[in-house]
Write a protein that holds these residues in place. Structure first.
Motif, PDB file in Angstrom:
ATOM      1  N   THR A   1       0.862  -1.177   0.000  1.00  0.00           N
ATOM      2  CA  THR A   1       0.000   0.000   0.000  1.00  0.00           C
ATOM      3  C   THR A   1       0.900   1.229   0.000  1.00  0.00           C
ATOM      4  O   THR A   1       2.115   1.128   0.233  1.00  0.00           O
ATOM      5  N   GLU A   2       0.314   2.385  -0.209  1.00  0.00           N
ATOM      6  CA  GLU A   2       1.112   3.617  -0.134  1.00  0.00           C
ATOM      7  C   GLU A   2       1.726   3.761   1.252  1.00  0.00           C
ATOM      8  O   GLU A   2       2.901   4.131   1.385  1.00  0.00           O
ATOM      9  N   GLU A   3       0.976   3.460   2.287  1.00  0.00           N
ATOM     10  CA  GLU A   3       1.495   3.563   3.651  1.00  0.00           C
ATOM     11  C   GLU A   3       2.667   2.606   3.875  1.00  0.00           C
ATOM     12  O   GLU A   3       3.689   2.990   4.446  1.00  0.00           O
ATOM     13  N   GLN A   4       2.546   1.373   3.398  1.00  0.00           N
ATOM     14  CA  GLN A   4       3.639   0.415   3.534  1.00  0.00           C
ATOM     15  C   GLN A   4       4.858   0.870   2.741  1.00  0.00           C
ATOM     16  O   GLN A   4       5.997   0.712   3.182  1.00  0.00           O
TER      17      GLN A   4
ATOM     18  N   VAL B   1       3.990  10.190  -4.991  1.00  0.00           N
ATOM     19  CA  VAL B   1       2.880   9.346  -5.403  1.00  0.00           C
ATOM     20  C   VAL B   1       2.333   9.964  -6.685  1.00  0.00           C
ATOM     21  O   VAL B   1       2.061  11.161  -6.730  1.00  0.00           O
ATOM     22  N   TYR B   2       2.227   9.130  -7.717  1.00  0.00           N
ATOM     23  CA  TYR B   2       1.761   9.590  -9.024  1.00  0.00           C
ATOM     24  C   TYR B   2       0.562   8.763  -9.474  1.00  0.00           C
ATOM     25  O   TYR B   2       0.250   7.739  -8.888  1.00  0.00           O
ATOM     26  N   HIS B   3      -0.011   9.176 -10.577  1.00  0.00           N
ATOM     27  CA  HIS B   3      -1.117   8.438 -11.184  1.00  0.00           C
ATOM     28  C   HIS B   3      -0.788   8.158 -12.632  1.00  0.00           C
ATOM     29  O   HIS B   3       0.045   8.836 -13.243  1.00  0.00           O
ATOM     30  N   ASN B   4      -1.439   7.141 -13.160  1.00  0.00           N
ATOM     31  CA  ASN B   4      -1.320   6.788 -14.565  1.00  0.00           C
ATOM     32  C   ASN B   4      -2.548   5.973 -14.933  1.00  0.00           C
ATOM     33  O   ASN B   4      -3.246   5.498 -14.038  1.00  0.00           O
ATOM     34  N   GLY B   5      -2.780   5.797 -16.194  1.00  0.00           N
ATOM     35  CA  GLY B   5      -3.820   4.859 -16.584  1.00  0.00           C
ATOM     36  C   GLY B   5      -3.405   3.476 -16.104  1.00  0.00           C
ATOM     37  O   GLY B   5      -2.229   3.105 -16.207  1.00  0.00           O
ATOM     38  N   ALA B   6      -4.336   2.716 -15.578  1.00  0.00           N
ATOM     39  CA  ALA B   6      -4.009   1.386 -15.046  1.00  0.00           C
ATOM     40  C   ALA B   6      -3.465   0.459 -16.125  1.00  0.00           C
ATOM     41  O   ALA B   6      -2.768  -0.513 -15.821  1.00  0.00           O
ATOM     42  N   ASP B   7      -3.757   0.760 -17.390  1.00  0.00           N
ATOM     43  CA  ASP B   7      -3.279  -0.102 -18.471  1.00  0.00           C
ATOM     44  C   ASP B   7      -1.882   0.269 -18.960  1.00  0.00           C
ATOM     45  O   ASP B   7      -1.330  -0.397 -19.824  1.00  0.00           O
TER      46      ASP B   7
ATOM     47  N   SER C   1      10.124   2.897 -10.429  1.00  0.00           N
ATOM     48  CA  SER C   1       8.912   3.191  -9.666  1.00  0.00           C
ATOM     49  C   SER C   1       8.164   1.877  -9.440  1.00  0.00           C
ATOM     50  O   SER C   1       8.428   0.884 -10.100  1.00  0.00           O
ATOM     51  N   SER C   2       7.218   1.901  -8.494  1.00  0.00           N
ATOM     52  CA  SER C   2       6.488   0.690  -8.136  1.00  0.00           C
ATOM     53  C   SER C   2       4.999   0.984  -7.991  1.00  0.00           C
ATOM     54  O   SER C   2       4.610   1.934  -7.293  1.00  0.00           O
ATOM     55  N   TRP C   3       4.178   0.144  -8.653  1.00  0.00           N
ATOM     56  CA  TRP C   3       2.742   0.222  -8.441  1.00  0.00           C
ATOM     57  C   TRP C   3       2.451  -0.032  -6.965  1.00  0.00           C
ATOM     58  O   TRP C   3       3.123  -0.838  -6.331  1.00  0.00           O
ATOM     59  N   VAL C   4       1.451   0.640  -6.424  1.00  0.00           N
ATOM     60  CA  VAL C   4       0.963   0.382  -5.071  1.00  0.00           C
ATOM     61  C   VAL C   4      -0.551   0.183  -5.153  1.00  0.00           C
ATOM     62  O   VAL C   4      -1.178   0.535  -6.158  1.00  0.00           O
ATOM     63  N   ILE C   5      -1.125  -0.377  -4.102  1.00  0.00           N
ATOM     64  CA  ILE C   5      -2.568  -0.616  -4.093  1.00  0.00           C
ATOM     65  C   ILE C   5      -3.294   0.709  -4.336  1.00  0.00           C
ATOM     66  O   ILE C   5      -3.018   1.714  -3.679  1.00  0.00           O
ATOM     67  N   THR C   6      -4.186   0.682  -5.287  1.00  0.00           N
ATOM     68  CA  THR C   6      -4.908   1.881  -5.712  1.00  0.00           C
ATOM     69  C   THR C   6      -6.283   1.938  -5.053  1.00  0.00           C
ATOM     70  O   THR C   6      -7.005   0.947  -5.068  1.00  0.00           O
ATOM     71  N   PRO C   7      -6.655   3.086  -4.496  1.00  0.00           N
ATOM     72  CA  PRO C   7      -7.999   3.226  -3.933  1.00  0.00           C
ATOM     73  C   PRO C   7      -9.071   2.946  -4.997  1.00  0.00           C
ATOM     74  O   PRO C   7      -8.904   3.295  -6.173  1.00  0.00           O
TER      75      PRO C   7
ATOM     76  N   GLY D   1      -7.776   4.779 -13.407  1.00  0.00           N
ATOM     77  CA  GLY D   1      -6.421   5.108 -12.985  1.00  0.00           C
ATOM     78  C   GLY D   1      -5.829   4.105 -12.019  1.00  0.00           C
ATOM     79  O   GLY D   1      -6.501   3.202 -11.527  1.00  0.00           O
ATOM     80  N   ALA D   2      -4.553   4.284 -11.755  1.00  0.00           N
ATOM     81  CA  ALA D   2      -3.832   3.504 -10.750  1.00  0.00           C
ATOM     82  C   ALA D   2      -2.689   4.394 -10.251  1.00  0.00           C
ATOM     83  O   ALA D   2      -2.300   5.361 -10.920  1.00  0.00           O
ATOM     84  N   ILE D   3      -2.178   4.082  -9.071  1.00  0.00           N
ATOM     85  CA  ILE D   3      -1.108   4.917  -8.513  1.00  0.00           C
ATOM     86  C   ILE D   3       0.178   4.114  -8.343  1.00  0.00           C
ATOM     87  O   ILE D   3       0.162   2.890  -8.196  1.00  0.00           O
ATOM     88  N   PHE D   4       1.270   4.849  -8.390  1.00  0.00           N
ATOM     89  CA  PHE D   4       2.584   4.263  -8.183  1.00  0.00           C
ATOM     90  C   PHE D   4       3.435   5.268  -7.429  1.00  0.00           C
ATOM     91  O   PHE D   4       3.089   6.451  -7.329  1.00  0.00           O
TER      92      PHE D   4
END
Length: 188
Positions: free
Chosen positions: A123-126, A168-174, A141-147, A155-158
């Protein structure tokens, strides 16, 4: 990577236990007050978890103990490789994102890979907890669990570390990139 039995041979068990012990002893700052013998005893009674740690290791994650859950008695392992694990890069976020791509699909998704390995994505916290133990993802960079509300919109966050700061950034999940993978956690 798929092994339906999720069992290691005696040689593989010995090899992963040796690697984990060496890393544990080299990085005592990550797990102050914990004893390797207690960790090893727990691992030896949980062969499926040891299999998952081996998967983390073989994909470049360099798993290490980062803490102990005092309520459950579980040891907590995170991927502690300096950069996002090399064997888990160039993946989109999840199955839905993978299936939505019409062209140039990646080979896998982070969520599917993690499930196949028997681990959870940080997760982002972890991720922020991990960064207190060292400087990680200074070039990757690393994907993290996305809300759910972000993921619902596509979207998804990394995360990564640049300029001595966690971003913490965002991108299209694909989306997927050669320098973006994911880090996992495992409780034993």
């Amino acid at each position: 990577m798929k092994n339906e039995k999720r069992e290691l041979s005696p040689e593989q068990r010995e090899e992963i236990l040796g690697a984990l012990k060496a890393r544990f002893e080299k990085n005592l700052n990550r797990h102050k007050g914990l004893e390797w013998d207690n960790v090893q005893a727990r691992l030896e009674t949980n062969p499926e978890k040891l299999w998952s740690l081996n998967e983390m290791e073989t994909t470049g994650g360099e798993p290490d103990v980062i803490g102990l859950d005092t309520k459950t008695g579980e040891f907590i392992f995170y991927d502690c490789s300096s950069e996002s694990p090399k064997g888990r890069r160039s993946v989109c976020y999840d199955r839905e994102a993978l299936e939505s791509r019409k062209q140039h699909k990646p080979n896998n998704s982070a969520m599917d890979m993690a499930a196949d390995m028997g681990i959870e994505i940080l997760t982002e916290e972890q991720y922020r907890e991990l960064q207190k133990l060292g400087n990680f993802d200074t070039k990757t960079s690393s994907w993290v669990i996305t809300p759910a509300n972000i993921r619902k919109l596509g979207g998804a966050i990394f995360c990564d570390r640049r300029y001595d700061t966690i971003f913490v950034y965002h991108n299209g999940a694909d989306s997927y990139y050669a320098a973006r993978g994911f880090r996992g956690s495992l409780r034993v």
